[in-house]
Design a protein around this motif. Sequence first.
Motif, PDB file in Angstrom:
ATOM      1  N   GLY A  30     -11.263 -35.401  82.343  1.00 47.08           N
ATOM      2  CA  GLY A  30     -10.155 -34.872  81.587  1.00 47.08           C
ATOM      3  C   GLY A  30     -10.331 -33.422  82.229  1.00 47.08           C
ATOM      4  N   SER A  31      -8.981 -32.618  81.818  1.00 50.17           N
ATOM      5  CA  SER A  31      -8.612 -31.305  82.111  1.00 50.17           C
ATOM      6  C   SER A  31      -9.758 -30.297  81.435  1.00 50.17           C
ATOM      7  N   VAL A  32      -9.838 -29.048  82.067  1.00 51.12           N
ATOM      8  CA  VAL A  32     -10.643 -28.205  81.634  1.00 51.12           C
ATOM      9  C   VAL A  32     -10.460 -27.714  80.079  1.00 51.12           C
ATOM     10  N   ASP A  33     -11.424 -27.691  79.331  1.00 51.00           N
ATOM     11  CA  ASP A  33     -11.452 -27.445  77.613  1.00 51.00           C
ATOM     12  C   ASP A  33     -10.732 -28.376  76.930  1.00 51.00           C
ATOM     13  N   ASP A  34     -10.678 -29.722  77.500  1.00 49.97           N
ATOM     14  CA  ASP A  34     -10.035 -30.754  76.614  1.00 49.97           C
ATOM     15  C   ASP A  34     -11.077 -31.238  75.593  1.00 49.97           C
ATOM     16  N   GLY A  35     -12.225 -30.966  75.728  1.00 50.81           N
ATOM     17  CA  GLY A  35     -13.186 -30.911  74.743  1.00 50.81           C
ATOM     18  C   GLY A  35     -14.247 -31.987  74.925  1.00 50.81           C
ATOM     19  N   LYS A  36     -14.604 -32.286  76.157  1.00 56.03           N
ATOM     20  CA  LYS A  36     -15.499 -33.518  76.803  1.00 56.03           C
ATOM     21  C   LYS A  36     -16.989 -33.217  76.252  1.00 56.03           C
ATOM     22  N   PHE A  71     -20.847 -27.887  69.642  1.00 52.81           N
ATOM     23  CA  PHE A  71     -21.765 -28.847  70.195  1.00 52.81           C
ATOM     24  C   PHE A  71     -21.758 -28.920  71.715  1.00 52.81           C
ATOM     25  N   ALA A  72     -20.731 -28.417  72.481  1.00 51.30           N
ATOM     26  CA  ALA A  72     -20.765 -28.322  73.961  1.00 51.30           C
ATOM     27  C   ALA A  72     -22.087 -27.769  74.201  1.00 51.30           C
ATOM     28  N   LEU A  73     -22.544 -26.888  73.722  1.00 54.27           N
ATOM     29  CA  LEU A  73     -23.924 -26.219  74.238  1.00 54.27           C
ATOM     30  C   LEU A  73     -24.924 -27.321  74.122  1.00 54.27           C
ATOM     31  N   THR A  75     -24.973 -30.032  75.790  1.00 59.01           N
ATOM     32  CA  THR A  75     -24.837 -30.472  77.185  1.00 59.01           C
ATOM     33  C   THR A  75     -24.220 -29.463  78.169  1.00 59.01           C
ATOM     34  N   ASP A  76     -23.795 -28.157  77.824  1.00 57.46           N
ATOM     35  CA  ASP A  76     -23.677 -27.164  79.074  1.00 57.46           C
ATOM     36  C   ASP A  76     -24.924 -26.551  79.260  1.00 57.46           C
ATOM     37  N   GLY A  77     -25.840 -26.970  79.941  1.00 55.98           N
ATOM     38  CA  GLY A  77     -27.295 -26.362  80.134  1.00 55.98           C
ATOM     39  C   GLY A  77     -27.411 -25.587  80.900  1.00 55.98           C
ATOM     40  N   GLN A  84     -19.728 -18.683  80.776  1.00 57.30           N
ATOM     41  CA  GLN A  84     -18.197 -18.828  80.937  1.00 57.30           C
ATOM     42  C   GLN A  84     -17.537 -19.849  79.894  1.00 57.30           C
ATOM     43  N   GLY A  85     -18.373 -20.555  79.235  1.00 57.11           N
ATOM     44  CA  GLY A  85     -17.700 -21.654  78.207  1.00 57.11           C
ATOM     45  C   GLY A  85     -17.175 -22.702  79.066  1.00 57.11           C
ATOM     46  N   ILE A  86     -17.524 -23.147  80.129  1.00 57.86           N
ATOM     47  CA  ILE A  86     -17.190 -24.264  80.778  1.00 57.86           C
ATOM     48  C   ILE A  86     -18.129 -24.935  81.484  1.00 57.86           C
ATOM     49  N   THR A  87     -17.905 -26.260  81.675  1.00 54.91           N
ATOM     50  CA  THR A  87     -19.099 -27.064  82.385  1.00 54.91           C
ATOM     51  C   THR A  87     -18.862 -27.031  83.929  1.00 54.91           C
ATOM     52  N   ILE A  88     -19.791 -26.673  84.632  1.00 48.60           N
ATOM     53  CA  ILE A  88     -19.786 -26.702  85.991  1.00 48.60           C
ATOM     54  C   ILE A  88     -20.351 -27.868  86.811  1.00 48.60           C
ATOM     55  N   ASP A 106     -21.599 -36.363  81.523  1.00 43.23           N
ATOM     56  CA  ASP A 106     -20.551 -35.375  80.796  1.00 43.23           C
ATOM     57  C   ASP A 106     -20.017 -34.444  82.190  1.00 43.23           C
ATOM     58  N   THR A 107     -18.838 -34.430  82.631  1.00 41.50           N
ATOM     59  CA  THR A 107     -18.551 -33.936  83.910  1.00 41.50           C
ATOM     60  C   THR A 107     -17.680 -32.924  83.454  1.00 41.50           C
ATOM     61  N   PRO A 108     -17.387 -31.992  84.264  1.00 44.57           N
ATOM     62  CA  PRO A 108     -16.650 -30.782  84.285  1.00 44.57           C
ATOM     63  C   PRO A 108     -15.075 -30.942  84.668  1.00 44.57           C
ATOM     64  N   GLY A 109     -14.435 -30.285  83.912  1.00 42.71           N
ATOM     65  CA  GLY A 109     -12.796 -30.504  83.917  1.00 42.71           C
ATOM     66  C   GLY A 109     -12.210 -29.669  85.185  1.00 42.71           C
ATOM     67  N   ASN A 161      -7.736 -35.939  72.008  1.00 39.68           N
ATOM     68  CA  ASN A 161      -8.746 -35.092  71.073  1.00 39.68           C
ATOM     69  C   ASN A 161      -7.992 -33.993  70.494  1.00 39.68           C
ATOM     70  N   LYS A 162      -8.651 -33.030  69.760  1.00 39.29           N
ATOM     71  CA  LYS A 162      -8.190 -32.031  68.988  1.00 39.29           C
ATOM     72  C   LYS A 162      -6.911 -32.464  68.030  1.00 39.29           C
ATOM     73  N   MET A 163      -7.068 -33.692  67.480  1.00 38.89           N
ATOM     74  CA  MET A 163      -6.099 -34.081  66.564  1.00 38.89           C
ATOM     75  C   MET A 163      -5.837 -33.069  65.478  1.00 38.89           C
ATOM     76  N   VAL A 202      -8.785 -38.680  68.210  1.00 41.73           N
ATOM     77  CA  VAL A 202     -10.175 -38.032  67.794  1.00 41.73           C
ATOM     78  C   VAL A 202     -10.184 -36.634  67.594  1.00 41.73           C
ATOM     79  N   SER A 203     -11.150 -36.005  66.900  1.00 48.70           N
ATOM     80  CA  SER A 203     -11.067 -34.602  66.841  1.00 48.70           C
ATOM     81  C   SER A 203     -12.760 -34.349  66.834  1.00 48.70           C
ATOM     82  N   ALA A 204     -12.968 -34.014  68.047  1.00 49.78           N
ATOM     83  CA  ALA A 204     -14.485 -33.813  68.463  1.00 49.78           C
ATOM     84  C   ALA A 204     -15.205 -32.884  67.846  1.00 49.78           C
TER      85      ALA A 204
HETATM   86  N1  LIG Z   1     -10.013 -27.841  67.238  1.00 48.26           N
HETATM   87  C1  LIG Z   1     -10.540 -28.393  67.964  1.00 48.26           C
HETATM   88  N2  LIG Z   1     -11.104 -27.715  68.919  1.00 48.26           N
HETATM   89  C2  LIG Z   1     -11.849 -28.348  69.858  1.00 48.26           C
HETATM   90  C3  LIG Z   1     -12.260 -29.738  69.571  1.00 48.26           C
HETATM   91  N3  LIG Z   1     -12.991 -30.093  70.625  1.00 48.26           N
HETATM   92  C4  LIG Z   1     -13.500 -29.109  71.500  1.00 48.26           C
HETATM   93  N4  LIG Z   1     -12.699 -28.030  70.961  1.00 48.26           N
HETATM   94  C5  LIG Z   1     -12.869 -26.725  71.454  1.00 48.26           C
HETATM   95  O1  LIG Z   1     -12.342 -26.688  72.697  1.00 48.26           O
HETATM   96  C6  LIG Z   1     -13.218 -25.846  73.630  1.00 48.26           C
HETATM   97  C7  LIG Z   1     -13.588 -26.372  74.762  1.00 48.26           C
HETATM   98  O2  LIG Z   1     -14.339 -27.305  74.278  1.00 48.26           O
HETATM   99  P1  LIG Z   1     -15.453 -27.934  75.745  1.00 48.26           P
HETATM  100  O3  LIG Z   1     -16.263 -29.179  74.801  1.00 48.26           O
HETATM  101  O4  LIG Z   1     -16.187 -26.911  76.413  1.00 48.26           O
HETATM  102  O5  LIG Z   1     -14.414 -28.718  76.713  1.00 48.26           O
HETATM  103  P2  LIG Z   1     -14.622 -29.258  78.008  1.00 48.26           P
HETATM  104  O6  LIG Z   1     -13.661 -30.371  78.041  1.00 48.26           O
HETATM  105  O7  LIG Z   1     -16.078 -29.817  78.099  1.00 48.26           O
HETATM  106  O8  LIG Z   1     -14.317 -28.444  79.296  1.00 48.26           O
HETATM  107  P3  LIG Z   1     -15.189 -28.234  80.596  1.00 48.26           P
HETATM  108  O9  LIG Z   1     -16.206 -29.103  80.639  1.00 48.26           O
HETATM  109  O10 LIG Z   1     -15.043 -26.997  80.975  1.00 48.26           O
HETATM  110  O11 LIG Z   1     -14.015 -29.015  81.321  1.00 48.26           O
HETATM  111  C8  LIG Z   1     -14.317 -25.206  72.845  1.00 48.26           C
HETATM  112  O12 LIG Z   1     -13.759 -23.886  72.322  1.00 48.26           O
HETATM  113  C9  LIG Z   1     -14.197 -26.332  71.875  1.00 48.26           C
HETATM  114  O13 LIG Z   1     -14.833 -25.799  70.575  1.00 48.26           O
HETATM  115  C10 LIG Z   1     -11.294 -30.219  68.635  1.00 48.26           C
HETATM  116  O14 LIG Z   1     -11.517 -31.383  68.441  1.00 48.26           O
HETATM  117  N5  LIG Z   1     -10.552 -29.418  67.819  1.00 48.26           N
END
Ligand SMILES: Nc1nc2c(ncn2[C@@H]2O[C@H](COP(=O)(O)OP(=O)(O)OP(=O)(O)O)[C@@H](O)[C@H]2O)c(=O)[nH]1
Lengths: 589, 331
Positions: A30-36, A71-73, A75-77, A84-88, A106-109, A161-163, A202-204
């Motif tokens: 998925g795209s960057v920041d989608d919440g993977k 929670f991203a932290l 896996t983002d090791g 940078q707050g992203i997965t590389i 868990d792959t980067p977007g 995600n992010k429902m 879902v809402s991660a």
């Molecule tokens: N409100 C809301 N925010 C979320 C949700 N899931 C993730 N986020 C936020 O979205 C941002 C990006 O989340 P990541 O999990 O780092 O996204 P990612 O898809 O892993 O990004 P890359 O790996 O860099 O592509 C973070 O600030 C999360 O807290 C959700 O379900 N709801």
Amino acid sequence: MTTLAENKFSIDDFMAAERAKDLLRFSTAGSVDDGKSTLIGRLLYDTQSVYEDQVRSIEGKGTTAPGQIDFALLTDGLRAEREQGITIDVAYRYFSTARRKFIIADTPGHEQYTRNMATGSSTADATIVLIDASKGVLPQSRRHAYIASLLRVRYVLVAVNKMDLAGYSEERFGAIKADFSALLDQIAADTGNPVEARFIPVSALAGDNVVHRSEAMPWYSGPSLLELLESLPPAQQSNSAPLRFAVQRVLRPDASFRGFAGQVASGTVRPGDAITALPSGRTARIARIVTFDGDLEQAHAPLSVTLVLDREIDISRGDLIVSSDAPATVATEIEASLVWMDAQELAPNRRYLLKHASHVVPAVVARIHHRVPLESQSDPTAQSLAHTEATTLGMNQIGVVSLRLLRPIAVDRYGDNRLTGAFILIDQASNSTVAAGMIRAAVALPQSQAAQLLQTAITGPVTSRERFVRWGHRGGVLALTGSIAIADQVERVLFQEGMVTLRLETPAGEGAHFREEAASLDQTAHCAAQAGLLVLIVTASDERSLIVHAADHQATLSTEDPQRISTEIHALLTEAGMLAQPWRPDYEI
Amino acid sequence: MSVLDIFPESSSQPVAPPAGAPEPAPRLSQPRLSRLSHLRQLEAESIHILREVASEFERPVMLYSIGKDSSVMLRLAQKAFYPAPIPFPLLHIDTGFKFREMIEFRDNMAREVGAELLVWRNEPAIAAGTNPIALDTKRCCGLLKTQALLDGLRHYNFDAAFGGARRDEEKSRAKERIYSFRDGAGQWDPKNQRPELWNLYNARIHPGESIRVFPLSNWTEMDVWQYIHEEKIPVVDLYFAKERPMYVRGESLLPIEQSFVALPGEKPRMVKSRLRSLGCSPCTGAIRSDAGTIPEIIAELLSFRSSERANRVIDHDQEGSMELKKREGYF
Ligand SMILES: Nc1nc2c(ncn2[C@@H]2O[C@H](COP(=O)(O)OP(=O)(O)OP(=O)(O)O)[C@@H](O)[C@H]2O)c(=O)[nH]1
Ligand SMILES: [Mg+2]
């Protein structure tokens, strides 16, 4: 500290239960920041798969609101990822439930790291494509879905995600589902690989429908993501597929034992089975299946074993042992989808190393059929996957190409076999892995020709066949007349592609001396061509263009652009038969 | 339609399952499947990796650290090349701070397996009295482990080195490839790793560069113990709980070894304890435990709330310290 005396732990029951579990590998996309990463972190956390010290180490850090764990932290090791707050790059995580063991990639977007997404998905049985409900389907969602389909990841779970940011809206979910379904159909039509997709809101961050079914979306009555992952049919190899076994190593501890070590890529092998070793085509029967733990009555994918045959045949590393009933295709020409993964773009006709199963052969991309345009578009769903013509492939671009291999190898279509249908390309100069390839078709080489090509004498004079296998061309003479600058480029292009050339300049002037020199030049050229070299006889003039003669064929070059020169010269060499396999002697007059 | 819907339920036609009903079975007809246990799958993958490296590199070596992961890796190497001997030597990087039992176990093991054992120590640093109390742990590790490793690999001219590290150990390890490319100085560049697809590994390197290979990448701590149990692999006695003399400092149990520096007035006590992970004696804490057998260790593992490395002093010096060490050439 546990007091073991009082608990009734039985190791045998425990191991039996563990053995009953199967293994599922899945990746995220998925795209960057989608919440993977957040989703994977949530999945691990809610299944109690993380240790307390690991949770403590991320508390109060990251991008989330105070009191809310990022929670991203989990896996983002890498430091750069946390900064940078992203997965590389891919993070591999492991967890198990009562039913199954899981390996997560868990792959980067981020578009820049698409190759890492491909790395993580190449071994996955399932992929979770995330879509941010507040943003909808993005270009990168499409690119990742395309790559997953190309790699034949069997199941696609689409997590919208992010429902929580979309008011848990059923309409929003429905709209995204409609958009993305249409896109998946389009992709499947293009790659020829139908995917089995399932949508789930879902809402991660909040944990809705990740492990536990959510109360927030009463309109959704389906399973949670974890329930889905647990219920996917196991994606292991089918035993009934034809045997494929790439020889990794010949084991010869003493004169009495000769075994071929490798891993069963598909199918089943039993003593007595008739096998063929490819590309040589030699046949034998299986005598024994040897392992450290004793001989086996049968071995199926993905076991690593050692095969002993009932007779001495010449087999070495790189050979593919196949079932004689259903052999693989021996070929030097293949058509494949390529995902280009290097900053330096694809150079047609340049020699790369192709690694397939357990061997490496030199190969050139002879032709690019088309590129699949997956670049950023304002509305990714509106775009049909029209193919575009291409002269090269750049970083993260995908296309279909024809490759010419300098030695025959035994292959399957990727659609039929994920291991014997895949290859990577390596740049010989930088040693980088520059492309991932999936074989779509192979031109079967008649066995007699394959055998000829493989025939390499170990003693005696070097044959033209051996030179061809090493250099990639036969010997010949090219007469270049005209612009010296273009002639220089021609020489350089051929040199860079690894061809062995000899450059001769025609003598200027007239008279007896000239004729003598010209005759000796002809003789030199003739000898060199017979020795397998490409001889360039250059006659400079004030022309702006260059005329090149090869046998009875001719081409006119009026550009110094190396790419165009390469294309035209290769067309000429092909017409003149200098790139053809050497069934004929090198140079006929 | 090319997008097949094979799943038990489809959210486009929601059918609420009756409360308490079991998950309906998937509709797909299931092909005859190989039901290899996950340990057999991991074993097959690791053996494939071991064979690839042995065949594609000129001078591979197996780093043997005497711990449980090394013990598993060594067994896998025996299996990979059976009935031929292991076609590469073992290399132990000895810091001089390893437990006595470890060194004895190492020598016995190498003899039993019939493998060539090489030992490399950073002698100048050891002679200069390098220790984690005088220096900080980071600098001590830098000299006695990282520097020694780099020197040892260079001395013997090894181009590939197997390590028993697992991705589940630590979050920067979770990011590492199975073939981890190292430049001429042995350094890892985590932001620029080679793509690694399927089981096709790129073994091409320039002179001076090397590859660290992790055949146990996809194994977990639990997998390792289960395998040790199933395969009856010998491990160092320190893993099993016994009454042992320990210095007790707060939560920490510090085993007594020749190098131990007691605080004034500090007295050792007998504590039933064991080591969960083996390292250098000054930096490896023991845990209180009754687990005296492998089944008991497995049962105990199920109850753990902390990770394996929580008892290691070295990984916590600094946020991301493992990553930093790896970038400098550490395993
Ligand atoms: N409100 C809301 N925010 C979320 C949700 N899931 C993730 N986020 C936020 O979205 C941002 C990006 O989340 P990541 O999990 O780092 O996204 P990612 O898809 O892993 O990004 P890359 O790996 O860099 O592509 C973070 O600030 C999360 O807290 C959700 O379900 N709801
Ligand atoms: Mg991420």
